[in-house]
Design a protein around this motif. Structure first.
Motif, short mmCIF file in Angstrom:
data_model
loop_
_atom_site.label_atom_id
_atom_site.label_comp_id
_atom_site.label_asym_id
_atom_site.label_seq_id
_atom_site.Cartn_x
_atom_site.Cartn_y
_atom_site.Cartn_z
N GLY A 1 -26.19 -53.11 71.75
CA GLY A 1 -27.45 -53.76 71.36
C GLY A 1 -27.29 -54.84 70.32
N GLY A 2 -26.14 -54.89 69.63
CA GLY A 2 -25.90 -55.92 68.64
C GLY A 2 -25.43 -57.23 69.24
N VAL B 1 -29.74 -58.54 64.70
CA VAL B 1 -30.41 -58.79 65.97
C VAL B 1 -31.55 -57.78 66.18
CG1 VAL B 1 -29.09 -57.38 67.62
CG2 VAL B 1 -29.89 -59.63 68.29
N GLY B 2 -31.40 -56.59 65.59
CA GLY B 2 -32.46 -55.59 65.72
C GLY B 2 -33.74 -56.01 65.00
N LYS C 1 -41.78 -50.25 69.55
CA LYS C 1 -40.88 -50.01 68.42
C LYS C 1 -39.43 -50.15 68.88
CE LYS C 1 -39.24 -48.37 64.49
NZ LYS C 1 -39.13 -49.28 63.33
N VAL C 2 -38.67 -50.94 68.13
CA VAL C 2 -37.24 -51.10 68.39
C VAL C 2 -36.47 -50.19 67.43
CG1 VAL C 2 -35.28 -52.69 68.41
CG2 VAL C 2 -37.55 -53.48 69.15
N HIS C 3 -35.73 -49.24 67.98
CA HIS C 3 -34.92 -48.31 67.18
C HIS C 3 -33.47 -48.77 67.18
CE1 HIS C 3 -38.15 -45.19 67.21
NE2 HIS C 3 -38.42 -45.74 68.39
N LEU C 4 -32.83 -48.66 66.04
CA LEU C 4 -31.41 -49.00 65.92
C LEU C 4 -30.62 -47.73 65.66
CD1 LEU C 4 -31.66 -52.15 63.60
CD2 LEU C 4 -31.94 -52.00 66.09
N SER C 5 -29.48 -47.60 66.33
CA SER C 5 -28.70 -46.37 66.17
C SER C 5 -27.21 -46.65 66.34
CB SER C 5 -29.14 -45.31 67.19
OG SER C 5 -28.37 -44.13 67.04
N MET C 6 -26.42 -45.93 65.57
CA MET C 6 -24.97 -45.94 65.76
C MET C 6 -24.53 -44.69 66.52
SD MET C 6 -24.81 -48.66 64.01
CE MET C 6 -23.06 -49.00 63.92
N ASP C 7 -25.50 -43.91 66.97
CA ASP C 7 -25.23 -42.64 67.65
C ASP C 7 -25.71 -42.75 69.10
OD1 ASP C 7 -25.17 -40.06 68.66
OD2 ASP C 7 -25.93 -39.13 66.83
N ARG C 8 -24.81 -42.96 70.01
CA ARG C 8 -25.16 -43.14 71.41
C ARG C 8 -25.92 -41.95 71.99
NH1 ARG C 8 -20.00 -44.04 74.85
NH2 ARG C 8 -19.93 -41.77 74.96
#
Length: 460
Positions: free
Chosen positions: A12-13, A51-52, A67-74
Motif C-alpha cells: 500500500g505504500g 501515501v496513506g 476510512k483508510v487503515h494503515l498496517s504493518m501486519d498483513r
C-alpha cells in the motif's frame, strides 16, 4: 458484502496508490467500499504513512465516508477482506537496480520483467505471494485476489499452480494503453472497435475489428508509422519492422521490442547504463518516485498528481478498480487479464495462465477464444511459456539447475559461462530475499563469487 466492501492492498505504500484511490472514488456508486487497508513492511513504513495520509485526504475530499487503515501486519488487515490487491516489490527499487545493472555489466539485457532481471523479480516475488495466499485461505477464504505485482503473468500462474487459489486475476496497464491510444489513429473511439488480445503478460499480440466485423488491424498498423505509437513511458521507442507486423496482421505489445529489436534495445540500455548522468530505468524511476513522495507530503494535495504518469504504469490501477467493480456488480466488462487459458489459446495447455481478452463478472474471467497463432508467434509463445514454468518451479523449489534451465532458454540471455556468472551474481546480490536458494548462495560465497558492478555492490 451487503455491509460494504473491504479492500486490502498489499504494498500500500506504493507511489501508485493515489491512482488506485482515484479509481475507487470514481466507482463508489457501483462499488460501495466500507474500508480500505493499506499494508506494507517495515522498510516501507515512511512511504506507507505518507501515501496513506494522502489517500485519506482524497476520500475526505470526495462525498464518501471511507476510512483508510494503515498496517504493518498483513494478517490483521486480511481478516474478512472481500478483495485483496497486490502491488509490492520485494527488495524495493534497489533490487530492481541490481536486476538491471548486473546483466548489463556483462553486456546482456537488464530489464524489470524481461531477461535475467525479470527472472529474479519472479524468484523474489513468488514465495511472498504464496505465503500471502496461505494467509488468505485462513483469514478471507472467499476473497478475490487481484494481482498487479510484476512479473504479473508468472506470479498469477504460480498462485493458481502452486498456491491452489483459483479466485485470482492478473492485471497490466499495457493493453489499456493500447486501447486508449490506437482508436484515434483511425478516427474511431474505443466503443466503436472490438479488441482481441492473446499471449502472455508483456508478451501478447492483439487484433482489432470494427462494429461491422471488418478487420482494421492493418489500418492501425499503417497509422502507427505516421503517428505517436502510444507505447508505455518505460519502453524505448524503437519501431517494429512494418513488414513483420503486416505479415502477422497483429499488433505486438511494446515489450516485444526486447525480442523483435533486441540489438537496438540492448544498445539503448547499455548507453544509459554507461552514462553516469542517466543510469538504468530503475535509477531514473527512483528519482521520479522520490519527487512523487515529496508531492504526496503536501497536506493540501488531495488528488492524483499529473507527474504519476511519468512513473511508467499509468492506468494500471484504474484497470484494477474496474476489475473489482465488474466482479462485484457482475458487469461482464471486456478486459484483458492474466487467467487460466481454458482453450482460449489452443497452442498452450488449458491450465497455463495466459493474458487474454475476457468478460469479467461475478464468476471471474470468461476467456474469449482467440484461436491458434501462426508459426512464428506460436513458436515464441511456447518457448516463453515454458521458460516461465521453469522460473516458477525454481522460485518455489530453489532448484539451481532449473534456474539455469530458465536462463538457458530465455531469448535475452546468451547461454554459456557468462550467463551462469550473471545468475550467480544475482543470487549473491539478492541473498536476503532468496531463502529458497540459501544453500547454493552459501556455496557460491564460499567459492568467492562477488558482485562486480560497483553501483549494485554499493546497494548491498
Amino acid at each position: 458484502m451487503s455491509k460494504g466492501v473491504k479492500i486490502v492492498t498489499i504494498g500500500g505504500g506504493s507511489s501508485y496508490t493515489p491512482e488506485l484511490m482515484e479509481g475507487f472514488i470514481k466507482r463508489y456508486e457501483e462499488l460501495p467500499i466500507r474500508e480500505i487497508w493499506l499494508v506494507d513492511i517495515d522498510d516501507g513504513k515512511e512511504k506507507l504513512e505518507t501515501v496513506g495520509k494522502m489517500a485519506q485526504r482524497m476520500w475526505d475530499a470526495s462525498p464518501y465516508d471511507v476510512k483508510v487503515h494503515l498496517s504493518m501486519d498483513r494478517r490483521e488487515a486480511l481478516k474478512d477482506a472481500d478483495f485483496v490487491t497486490t502491488q509490492f516489490r520485494v527488495g524495493l527499487l534497489n533490487a530492481r537496480i541490481k536486476d538491471e545493472r548486473i546483466p548489463l555489466s556483462y553486456g546482456m539485457a537488464g530489464q524489470e520483467t524481461n531477461g535475467a532481471g525479470g527472472i529474479f523479480k519472479a524468484f523474489r516475488t513468488i514465495p511472498v505471494i504464496l505465503s500471502t495466499v496461505e494467509d488468505m485461505k485462513e483469514l478471507c477464504p472467499n476473497a478475490w485476489l487481484i494481482n498487479f505485482t510484476n512479473p504479473a503473468g508468472m506470479v498469477t500462474d504460480a498462485i493458481i499452480r502452486y498456491g491452489k487459489w483459483e479466485k485470482v486475476l492478473g492485471l497490466c496497464n499495457v493493453p489499456v494503453g493500447a486501447m486508449m491510444a490506437e482508436p484515434e489513429l483511425i478516427g474511431k473511439t474505443l466503443d466503436e472497435l472490438i479488441y482481441s488480445f492473446a499471449g502472455l503478460n508483456h508478451f501478447h499480440w492483439h487484433r482489432v475489428k470494427d462494429l461491422q466485423g471488418n478487420d482494421v488491424t492493418s489500418e492501425i498498423i499503417d497509422k502507427m508509422y505516421s503517428n505517436d505509437s502510444g507505447i508505455p513511458a518505460n519502453i524505448h521507442d524503437i519501431p517494429f519492422f512494418i513488414e513483420q507486423l503486416k505479415q502477422m496482421n497483429m499488433i505486438p505489445c511494446g515489450y516485444h521490442r526486447y525480442y523483435y529489436r533486441s540489438e537496438e534495445m540492448l544498445k539503448h540500455m547499455l548507453d544509459e547504463y554507461n552514462d553516469p548522468n542517466v543510469g538504468t530505468r530503475a535509477q531514473q524511476v527512483k528519482q521520479t518516485e522520490a519527487e512523487l513522495f515529496e508531492l504526496y507530503k503536501n497536506p493540501d494535495l488531495d488528488y492524483k498528481p499529473e507527474q504519476l504518469a511519468q512513473r511508467g504504469g499509468a492506468h494500471y490501477s484504474d484497470a484494477a478498480c474496474e476489475t473489482i467493480a465488474s466482479i462485484y456488480a457482475n458487469k461482464n466488462t471486456h478486459m484483458v487479464v492474466s487467467t487460466k487459458n481454458n482453450g482460449a489459446v489452443p497452442d498452450l495447455a488449458p491450465d497455463d495462465v495466459v493474458e487474454v481478452s475476457a468478460y469479467i463478472g461475478a464468476a471471474g474471467a470468461r476467456s474469449i477464444a482467440f484461436g491458434s497463432l501462426q508459426s512464428a508467434e506460436r513458436g515464441w509463445l511456447q518457448l516463453m511459456k515454458n521458460m516461465e514454468l521453469c522460473v516458477e518451479e525454481a522460485a518455489v523449489t530453489g532448484d539451481y539447475g532449473v534456474a539455469l534451465q530458465a536462463f538457458t532458454i530465455n531469448p535475452l540471455i546468451s547461454s554459456g559461462e557468462k550467463a551462469k556468472r550473471i545468475l550467480d551474481e544475482l543470487l549473491i546480490a539478492h541473498k536476503n530475499y532468496l531463502p529458497q536458494f540459501a544453500e547454493k548462495i552459501a556455496e557460491l560465497e564460499a567459492a568467492g563469487v562477488t558482485v562486480e558492478d560497483e553501483v549494485a555492490k554499493d546497494l548491498d
